[in-house]
Design a protein around this motif. Structure first.
Motif, PDB file in Angstrom:
ATOM      1  N   UNK A 148       0.755  -1.213   0.138  1.00  0.00           N
ATOM      2  CA  UNK A 148      -0.006   0.045  -0.080  1.00  0.00           C
ATOM      3  C   UNK A 148       0.824   1.388   0.023  1.00  0.00           C
ATOM      4  N   UNK A 149       0.043   2.335   0.248  1.00  0.00           N
ATOM      5  CA  UNK A 149       0.777   3.777   0.139  1.00  0.00           C
ATOM      6  C   UNK A 149       0.758   4.151   1.824  1.00  0.00           C
ATOM      7  N   UNK A 150       1.708   4.322   2.215  1.00  0.00           N
ATOM      8  CA  UNK A 150       1.949   4.728   3.708  1.00  0.00           C
ATOM      9  C   UNK A 150       2.993   6.179   3.807  1.00  0.00           C
ATOM     10  N   UNK A 151       2.876   6.789   4.793  1.00  0.00           N
ATOM     11  CA  UNK A 151       3.672   8.005   4.942  1.00  0.00           C
ATOM     12  C   UNK A 151       4.390   7.943   6.222  1.00  0.00           C
ATOM     13  N   UNK A 152       5.295   9.019   6.096  1.00  0.00           N
ATOM     14  CA  UNK A 152       6.086   9.361   7.583  1.00  0.00           C
ATOM     15  C   UNK A 152       6.185  11.036   7.481  1.00  0.00           C
ATOM     16  N   UNK A 153       5.906  11.444   8.816  1.00  0.00           N
ATOM     17  CA  UNK A 153       5.892  12.795   8.902  1.00  0.00           C
ATOM     18  C   UNK A 153       6.503  13.430  10.311  1.00  0.00           C
ATOM     19  N   UNK A 154       6.884  14.574  10.244  1.00  0.00           N
ATOM     20  CA  UNK A 154       7.157  15.279  11.532  1.00  0.00           C
ATOM     21  C   UNK A 154       5.658  15.875  12.136  1.00  0.00           C
ATOM     22  N   UNK A 155       5.394  15.324  13.226  1.00  0.00           N
ATOM     23  CA  UNK A 155       3.862  15.896  13.803  1.00  0.00           C
ATOM     24  C   UNK A 155       4.166  16.940  14.757  1.00  0.00           C
ATOM     25  N   UNK A 156       5.472  17.253  14.973  1.00  0.00           N
ATOM     26  CA  UNK A 156       5.547  18.742  15.946  1.00  0.00           C
ATOM     27  C   UNK A 156       4.820  19.832  15.335  1.00  0.00           C
ATOM     28  N   UNK A 157       4.206  20.516  16.178  1.00  0.00           N
ATOM     29  CA  UNK A 157       3.246  21.614  15.636  1.00  0.00           C
ATOM     30  C   UNK A 157       4.086  22.388  14.850  1.00  0.00           C
ATOM     31  N   UNK A 158       3.321  22.553  13.606  1.00  0.00           N
ATOM     32  CA  UNK A 158       3.833  23.576  12.507  1.00  0.00           C
ATOM     33  C   UNK A 158       4.653  22.646  11.413  1.00  0.00           C
ATOM     34  N   UNK A 159       5.413  21.620  11.727  1.00  0.00           N
ATOM     35  CA  UNK A 159       6.059  21.081  10.738  1.00  0.00           C
ATOM     36  C   UNK A 159       5.320  20.234   9.803  1.00  0.00           C
ATOM     37  N   UNK A 160       4.420  19.688  10.118  1.00  0.00           N
ATOM     38  CA  UNK A 160       3.522  18.865   9.167  1.00  0.00           C
ATOM     39  C   UNK A 160       2.727  19.855   8.263  1.00  0.00           C
ATOM     40  N   UNK A 161       2.341  20.769   8.874  1.00  0.00           N
ATOM     41  CA  UNK A 161       1.695  21.939   7.819  1.00  0.00           C
ATOM     42  C   UNK A 161       2.574  22.546   6.914  1.00  0.00           C
ATOM     43  N   UNK A 162       3.894  22.443   7.354  1.00  0.00           N
ATOM     44  CA  UNK A 162       4.948  23.301   6.468  1.00  0.00           C
ATOM     45  C   UNK A 162       5.323  22.361   5.335  1.00  0.00           C
ATOM     46  N   UNK A 163       4.996  21.103   5.277  1.00  0.00           N
ATOM     47  CA  UNK A 163       5.247  20.103   4.217  1.00  0.00           C
ATOM     48  C   UNK A 163       6.206  18.871   4.716  1.00  0.00           C
ATOM     49  N   UNK A 164       6.370  18.926   5.904  1.00  0.00           N
ATOM     50  CA  UNK A 164       7.349  17.965   6.469  1.00  0.00           C
ATOM     51  C   UNK A 164       6.575  16.400   6.531  1.00  0.00           C
ATOM     52  N   UNK A 165       6.608  15.939   5.223  1.00  0.00           N
ATOM     53  CA  UNK A 165       6.004  14.523   5.145  1.00  0.00           C
ATOM     54  C   UNK A 165       6.643  13.950   3.744  1.00  0.00           C
TER      55      UNK A 165
END
Length: 173
Positions: A148-165
């Motif tokens: 399947x298709x999965x993801x990895x991200x930084x979930x520290x507030x503001x990081x995911x929203x800034x494109x850290x995925x």
């Protein structure tokens, strides 16, 4: 005189910078131990998630190095693995801020992100995540038992929203 698109880009850059400054204290509250390592003598969890399960370090089939930085990016941002592979992720933080790598489906990551936003000081440590302090590295071992298709991200507030995925594509073995 600046054009409208230049003004928009300048405004976006300023807002991103401001959000990073505002969220930095919350990022450090995210975990008192930014370089959490799972204890070597801890038993391997048999819990299966939609994106796989904790891998046995003795059965690693490949090592993948992931670099994180303060430009809110993972390098590489796209990974391909085969179903059944057990991957050792070596996660290096090349920035000056705390970052993390959390694996999951996009829906699970968004849900976790919302929980982190509501409880920024919440401490947690799971086999599918690693928190890495500035200039440090962390490791995690994960077995991709399902295609399947999965993801990895930084979930520290503001990081995911800034494109850290980043994206993990798991093909049938």
């Amino acid at each position: 005189m600046k054009t409208t698109s230049t003004l928009q880009m300048t405004l976006r850059t300023m807002l991103l910078s401001l959000s990073l400054v505002i969220t930095t204290p919350a990022a450090f509250a995210h975990s008192d131990a930014p370089d959490v390592k799972h204890k070597a003598d801890a038993p391997i969890s048999a819990e299966e998630f939609s994106f796989g399960k904790q891998g046995d370090p003795k059965n690693v089939t490949r090592t993948i190095t992931i670099d994180m930085n303060d430009r809110m990016r993972f390098i590489p941002g796209d990974i391909k693995v085969r179903q059944g592979e057990t991957i050792r992720f070596v996660v290096r933080n090349q920035g000056k801020l705390l970052h993390e790598m959390v694996i999951g489906t996009m829906a699970e990551l968004k849900s976790h992100q919302e929980m982190m936003r509501q409880h920024p000081g919440m401490e947690h440590d799971e086999a599918y995540m690693t928190h890495v302090g500035p200039g440090k590295k962390g490791e995690m071992v994960w077995q991709f038992s399902k295609a399947g298709e999965f993801y990895y991200a930084c979930l520290i507030p503001g990081h995911f929203e800034a494109g850290m995925v980043g994206k993990i594509t798991v093909t049938k073995g």
